[in-house]
Scaffold this motif. Structure first.
Motif, mmCIF file in Angstrom:
data_model
loop_
_atom_site.group_PDB
_atom_site.id
_atom_site.type_symbol
_atom_site.label_atom_id
_atom_site.label_comp_id
_atom_site.label_asym_id
_atom_site.label_seq_id
_atom_site.Cartn_x
_atom_site.Cartn_y
_atom_site.Cartn_z
ATOM 1 N N GLU A 76 8.681 15.264 -26.350
ATOM 2 C CA GLU A 76 8.057 14.668 -27.527
ATOM 3 C C GLU A 76 9.119 14.470 -28.610
ATOM 4 O O GLU A 76 9.976 15.327 -28.821
ATOM 5 C CB GLU A 76 6.948 15.576 -28.060
ATOM 6 C CG GLU A 76 5.771 15.745 -27.117
ATOM 7 C CD GLU A 76 4.709 16.653 -27.705
ATOM 8 O OE1 GLU A 76 4.741 16.880 -28.940
ATOM 9 O OE2 GLU A 76 3.858 17.127 -26.942
ATOM 10 N N ILE A 77 9.049 13.317 -29.273
ATOM 11 C CA ILE A 77 9.975 13.022 -30.366
ATOM 12 C C ILE A 77 9.168 13.007 -31.654
ATOM 13 O O ILE A 77 8.447 12.049 -31.935
ATOM 14 C CB ILE A 77 10.696 11.682 -30.143
ATOM 15 C CG1 ILE A 77 11.443 11.701 -28.805
ATOM 16 C CG2 ILE A 77 11.659 11.396 -31.299
ATOM 17 C CD1 ILE A 77 12.160 10.417 -28.481
ATOM 18 N N PRO A 78 9.264 14.065 -32.450
ATOM 19 C CA PRO A 78 8.451 14.128 -33.668
ATOM 20 C C PRO A 78 8.832 13.040 -34.667
ATOM 21 O O PRO A 78 9.951 12.507 -34.652
ATOM 22 C CB PRO A 78 8.768 15.530 -34.224
ATOM 23 C CG PRO A 78 9.321 16.292 -33.067
ATOM 24 C CD PRO A 78 10.047 15.285 -32.235
ATOM 25 N N GLU A 79 7.905 12.730 -35.536
ATOM 26 C CA GLU A 79 8.174 11.751 -36.591
ATOM 27 C C GLU A 79 9.360 12.222 -37.433
ATOM 28 O O GLU A 79 9.497 13.419 -37.736
ATOM 29 C CB GLU A 79 6.933 11.582 -37.475
ATOM 30 C CG GLU A 79 7.069 10.486 -38.508
ATOM 31 C CD GLU A 79 5.776 10.254 -39.279
ATOM 32 O OE1 GLU A 79 5.814 9.501 -40.267
ATOM 33 O OE2 GLU A 79 4.736 10.836 -38.881
ATOM 34 N N GLY A 80 10.223 11.292 -37.770
ATOM 35 C CA GLY A 80 11.389 11.618 -38.579
ATOM 36 C C GLY A 80 12.589 12.067 -37.786
ATOM 37 O O GLY A 80 13.644 12.356 -38.360
ATOM 38 N N HIS A 81 12.443 12.127 -36.440
ATOM 39 C CA HIS A 81 13.552 12.494 -35.569
ATOM 40 C C HIS A 81 14.155 11.233 -34.940
ATOM 41 O O HIS A 81 13.445 10.267 -34.657
ATOM 42 C CB HIS A 81 13.093 13.427 -34.447
ATOM 43 C CG HIS A 81 12.774 14.813 -34.901
ATOM 44 N ND1 HIS A 81 11.878 15.097 -35.905
ATOM 45 C CD2 HIS A 81 13.243 16.023 -34.455
ATOM 46 C CE1 HIS A 81 11.794 16.416 -36.061
ATOM 47 N NE2 HIS A 81 12.613 16.991 -35.209
#
Length: 260
Positions: A211-216
């Motif tokens: 998973e790629i979190p928001e802001g990453h």
């Protein structure tokens, strides 16, 4: 005792005993390594390929033809001490055994290649979280459109591993990993997977998606699976590697590869 606290010898003993698992997070403070094992007749091509492509193929050690142990795995056995291997016949993945004793030949030469798992403890110590460790999955790895420089019979694409990093910490991740050139060093690309020819981060060629979190931002490092991609393209009669993410845990310390 957690896996991070295991000595390299204890980790290798567990893998020799049948434990099959990706090795990220094992034996904190000790270097991990990729493998590429070929017949002696192809060994010079592998060595030349690595010399011409040092970013994805930094060689930490070589076991001569028929040798099964050495300084990086004292008392160990290269045929049994990795959790899972990849056996290629004519460039096609033919088997993923946990023991390659049955495939062993006295003319096989083992190349021990640096792995980016080695700098992950430094990233964590620097406050940069490592998503695949946090999420309990194998690191995602991707073939790219970037071509390696060919050598003899070997040619193939650059393979990269990806770790999502908060945008504000990308500079920290670059600074920390650049001090480990023997295990791939600084990233090769940040932020735009399409520029590497990667169409979908959710479908890695090796490993598992994270998973790629928001802001990453996705940050890409050269990967030691690159020689296996060259094997798959170049079709040697026999080659053996580690199963991606299932590394050799060595007796070398991460700090052995840290430059000032």
């Amino acid at each position: 005792m957690g896996v991070a606290d295991l000595s390299p010898a204890a980790a290798r003993e567990a893998f020799r005993g049948g434990l099959v698992t990706p090795t990220a997070g094992y034996s904190r403070g000790y270097a991990q390594a990729n493998l590429i094992i070929v017949p002696q007749a192809q060994a010079f091509d592998v060595l030349l390929f690595a010399q011409r492509n040092p970013k994805p193929c930094p060689i930490l050690g070589v076991l001569d033809a028929g040798e099964t142990t050495g300084a990086l795995l004292a008392g160990g056995d290269i045929r049994t001490d990795v959790p899972k291997y990849a056996v290629y016949r004519d460039g096609v993945l033919a088997d993923e055994p946990t023991d390659i004793t049955g495939y062993w030949r006295e003319d096989l030469v083992t190349f021990i290649v640096g792995c980016s798992f080695t700098f992950e403890a430094a990233l964590q110590d620097g406050g940069v979280r490592v998503a695949h460790i946090d999420q309990g999955v194998n690191v995602p790895m991707y073939r790219t459109d970037v071509r390696c420089e060919p050598a003899g019979s070997l040619s193939g694409p650059l393979v990269v591993s990806m770790r999502p990093v908060p945008a504000g910490q990308v500079a920290d991740a670059v600074r920390i990993t650049s001090r480990y050139p023997a295990v791939h060093g600084a990233p090769v690309h940040v932020g735009h997977p399409g520029e590497l020819g990667i169409a979908d981060l959710g479908r890695p060629d090796f490993g598992e998606p994270v998973e790629i979190p928001e802001g990453h931002l996705p940050v890409f490092w050269a990967c030691g699976v690159t020689p296996q991609a060259a094997v798959m393209e170049s079709h040697p009669a026999l080659a053996i590697g580690h199963a991606p993410g299932h590394m050799l845990v060595t007796d070398a310390r991460d700090s052995d590869y840290l430059v000032p």
